[in-house]
Motif scaffolding. Sequence first.
Motif, short mmCIF file in Angstrom:
data_model
loop_
_atom_site.label_atom_id
_atom_site.label_comp_id
_atom_site.label_asym_id
_atom_site.label_seq_id
_atom_site.Cartn_x
_atom_site.Cartn_y
_atom_site.Cartn_z
N ARG A 124 31.25 28.06 44.59
CA ARG A 124 31.84 27.71 45.89
C ARG A 124 33.07 26.81 45.75
NH1 ARG A 124 32.76 28.72 50.01
NH2 ARG A 124 32.05 27.06 51.34
N ASP A 128 36.18 28.67 44.08
CA ASP A 128 36.70 28.81 45.45
C ASP A 128 36.30 30.13 46.08
OD1 ASP A 128 37.99 27.72 47.64
OD2 ASP A 128 39.91 28.63 47.14
N ARG A 129 35.04 30.51 45.88
CA ARG A 129 34.52 31.73 46.49
C ARG A 129 33.97 31.42 47.87
NH1 ARG A 129 31.40 35.61 42.29
NH2 ARG A 129 32.83 35.46 40.54
N SER A 130 33.97 32.42 48.71
CA SER A 130 33.39 32.26 50.05
C SER A 130 31.87 32.21 49.94
CB SER A 130 33.80 33.44 50.93
OG SER A 130 33.16 34.63 50.49
N GLU A 132 29.85 34.23 51.36
CA GLU A 132 29.40 35.61 51.18
C GLU A 132 29.57 36.07 49.74
OE1 GLU A 132 31.39 34.55 53.69
OE2 GLU A 132 29.86 34.64 55.26
N GLU A 133 30.70 35.74 49.12
CA GLU A 133 30.93 36.12 47.72
C GLU A 133 29.93 35.42 46.80
OE1 GLU A 133 35.73 36.91 47.58
OE2 GLU A 133 35.01 34.85 47.56
#
Length: 170
Positions: A124, A128-130, A132-133
């Motif tokens: 996260r 820097d993933r969402s 949902e990702e």
Amino acid sequence: MRRPGADPDDFRAFVAASAGQLYRSACLLAGGDTHLAEDLVQEAFGRVYQRWSKVVHLDNPVGYAQTTLVNTFISTRRKRSNHERPGLEAVDAAAPDTDPTLRLSLLAALRQLTPKDRAVLVLRYWEDRSVEETAAALNLSPSAVRSRCGRALARVRDILGADFAVLAHS
């Protein structure tokens, strides 16, 4: 006859382009243990290579490799025989313009989290993933990712205690 997309030179170029990014993520996952980070990256690249003819055609092969890295980390933490620790602590050279005290404190705090909580925070906030990702990468629901993030961040704050505010603003 070579399969389309299975060119070893393509894989070598992929490794050269993505190794640094994966290694930095692995260092965070491993709580600063550079030896474990190197092993994780090597294992992840080995797994990606086994499926390279399919991976090369994905929209985001690096994302696939990062997910493989996280899954490799989590699976190695589950194995009881994999809790070896090197006797000597390797010292990394600090990057210019960084605060080594903050870095070391955060790495120590990350080491105290469960592997899944550590993976959620790294995906996260480092990758820097969402939500949902991150959920897709860890096979969790988005609400589970949000809950884990909240609990993991609270745990990091508890571990760092009063030093957190001082470290964050110094």
